[in-house]
Scaffold this active site. Structure first.
Site, mmCIF file in Angstrom:
data_model
loop_
_atom_site.group_PDB
_atom_site.id
_atom_site.type_symbol
_atom_site.label_atom_id
_atom_site.label_comp_id
_atom_site.label_asym_id
_atom_site.label_seq_id
_atom_site.Cartn_x
_atom_site.Cartn_y
_atom_site.Cartn_z
ATOM 1 N N CYS A 176 -21.112 7.124 -7.931
ATOM 2 C CA CYS A 176 -21.183 6.551 -6.576
ATOM 3 C C CYS A 176 -22.645 6.403 -6.150
ATOM 4 O O CYS A 176 -23.389 7.378 -6.171
ATOM 5 C CB CYS A 176 -20.433 7.459 -5.603
ATOM 6 S SG CYS A 176 -20.598 6.977 -3.870
ATOM 7 N N HIS A 217 -1.885 1.242 -1.309
ATOM 8 C CA HIS A 217 -2.004 1.545 -2.743
ATOM 9 C C HIS A 217 -3.321 1.038 -3.320
ATOM 10 O O HIS A 217 -3.478 0.941 -4.534
ATOM 11 C CB HIS A 217 -0.805 0.977 -3.524
ATOM 12 C CG HIS A 217 0.492 1.630 -3.157
ATOM 13 N ND1 HIS A 217 1.716 1.046 -3.348
ATOM 14 C CD2 HIS A 217 0.750 2.834 -2.577
ATOM 15 C CE1 HIS A 217 2.678 1.857 -2.907
ATOM 16 N NE2 HIS A 217 2.114 2.941 -2.432
ATOM 17 N N VAL A 254 -1.582 -4.533 -4.033
ATOM 18 C CA VAL A 254 -2.985 -4.292 -4.396
ATOM 19 C C VAL A 254 -3.707 -5.606 -4.671
ATOM 20 O O VAL A 254 -4.848 -5.623 -5.099
ATOM 21 C CB VAL A 254 -3.093 -3.382 -5.646
ATOM 22 C CG1 VAL A 254 -2.405 -2.040 -5.407
ATOM 23 C CG2 VAL A 254 -2.532 -4.058 -6.902
ATOM 24 N N ASP A 255 -3.022 -6.743 -4.396
ATOM 25 C CA ASP A 255 -3.487 -8.040 -4.906
ATOM 26 C C ASP A 255 -4.579 -8.711 -4.075
ATOM 27 O O ASP A 255 -5.050 -9.778 -4.436
ATOM 28 C CB ASP A 255 -2.285 -8.988 -5.039
ATOM 29 C CG ASP A 255 -1.490 -9.103 -3.735
ATOM 30 O OD1 ASP A 255 -2.081 -8.909 -2.646
ATOM 31 O OD2 ASP A 255 -0.281 -9.379 -3.808
ATOM 32 N N CYS A 298 -23.138 8.952 -3.014
ATOM 33 C CA CYS A 298 -23.097 10.416 -3.091
ATOM 34 C C CYS A 298 -23.135 10.946 -4.520
ATOM 35 O O CYS A 298 -23.141 12.151 -4.729
ATOM 36 C CB CYS A 298 -21.851 10.945 -2.368
ATOM 37 S SG CYS A 298 -20.329 10.778 -3.326
ATOM 38 N N ASN A 332 13.688 -10.254 3.810
ATOM 39 C CA ASN A 332 13.849 -9.990 2.383
ATOM 40 C C ASN A 332 14.813 -11.002 1.781
ATOM 41 O O ASN A 332 15.773 -11.411 2.437
ATOM 42 C CB ASN A 332 14.417 -8.581 2.154
ATOM 43 C CG ASN A 332 13.335 -7.527 2.018
ATOM 44 O OD1 ASN A 332 12.250 -7.802 1.524
ATOM 45 N ND2 ASN A 332 13.635 -6.318 2.449
ATOM 46 N N GLY A 373 9.305 -8.388 2.309
ATOM 47 C CA GLY A 373 9.164 -8.353 0.856
ATOM 48 C C GLY A 373 9.163 -6.961 0.263
ATOM 49 O O GLY A 373 8.574 -6.730 -0.783
#
Ligand SMILES: [Zn+2]
Length: 265
Positions: free
Chosen positions: A161, A132, A116-117, A164, A227, A201
């Site tokens: 919003c 995510h 999410v970064d 809407c 990994n 990762g």
């Protein structure tokens, strides 16, 4: 004591690069390991954010819906705490940049990230789904439009919003919250065309993201794993490159660029 990290051999890199170069529609699936290499602590494990601060509630979405005003107030008062600081200061690393280069080369078609970064965006990845969510964005739970923070009037909580009038929430997907339908659709579209997945990762065990990689494998596609350590996905991977994304992905780019030049001459 941390075990020494094994680096993929030149032969392993060359073999994986050939497979990626030969594939028709390679995509990538990325996870927390890439964030860690940019200085963002993982959630779980020793030194993990959740280990230190406690796990977020498993019914986070339900709680948000039950009292969105309080959820927003909590979020706003936590904005400057230690939990958020690593996200604010993190910069894309060589691994993020390598995936952008692969896209620019016309090799990599799509990136699905569990992170999410915002770092894939900051690196310049164009064809990207943040499965995510993105911690910097605000999303309408009705019409699914996403907004920058500056676009939203936060003087009255919960905010509405502008498009809407629906309820706005952080774009980051909470526990118990369905993945936004537009994201699922675009991921499913690209995964259905993919014949190779670079898994970087992540142990690819968190659904639905993991499902996209497994689906490609089930269709006889190829999995290339980058990994640090052997993970649950290693046993079904065709190529397992041990090492950090910031080291191994640029090595793949170098090899693939070479193959590109050779095939052009
Ligand atoms: Zn809306």
């Amino acid at each position: 004591m941390a075990e020494a990290v094994q680096k993929a051999s030149d032969t392993e890199i060359a073999n994986a690069a050939r497979a990626i170069f030969a594939a028709d529609y390679p995509i990538a699936l990325t996870g927390a390991g890439m964030s860690v290499e940019s200085g963002i602590p993982p959630f779980r494990g020793p030194g993990g954010l959740w280990t230190k601060y406690g796990e977020p509630p498993m019914n986070g979405y339900e709680r948000f819906l039950a009292d969105p005003k309080k959820a927003w107030e909590d979020r706003e008062s936590n904005r400057n705490d230690e939990l958020m600081k690593p996200l604010r200061v993190a910069k894309p690393n060589e691994g993020h940049r390598a995936l952008v280069q692969l896209e620019d080369l016309g090799v990599l078609r799509f990136v699905i990230t569990q992170n999410v970064d915002d770092l894939h965006r900051q690196a310049g990845q164009k064809s990207l789904a943040e499965i995510h969510g993105n911690w910097k964005l605000i999303r309408c739970i009705e019409c699914v439009t996403r907004f920058e923070r500056a676009q939203i009037d936060l003087s009255r909580l919960p905010p509405a919003c502008p498009k809407c009038g629906g309820l706005l929430k952080s774009d980051t997907v909470s526990f118990g919250e369905p993945i936004p339908p537009d994201v699922i659709r675009v991921c499913a579209h690209h995964a259905s065309r993919a014949d190779l997945v670079i898994v970087a990762g992540t142990s690819a065990t968190v659904y639905p993201a993991a499902g996209f990689a497994l689906e490609v494998k089930e269709r006889d596609g190829t999995l290339v794993e980058v990994n640090l350590y052997e993970s649950e996905i290693s046993r079904i991977c065709d190529f397992s490159l041990r090492g950090g994304s910031a080291e191994e992905l640029p090595r793949l780019v170098t090899e693939i660029s070479k193959l590109r030049r050779e095939s052009a001459s």
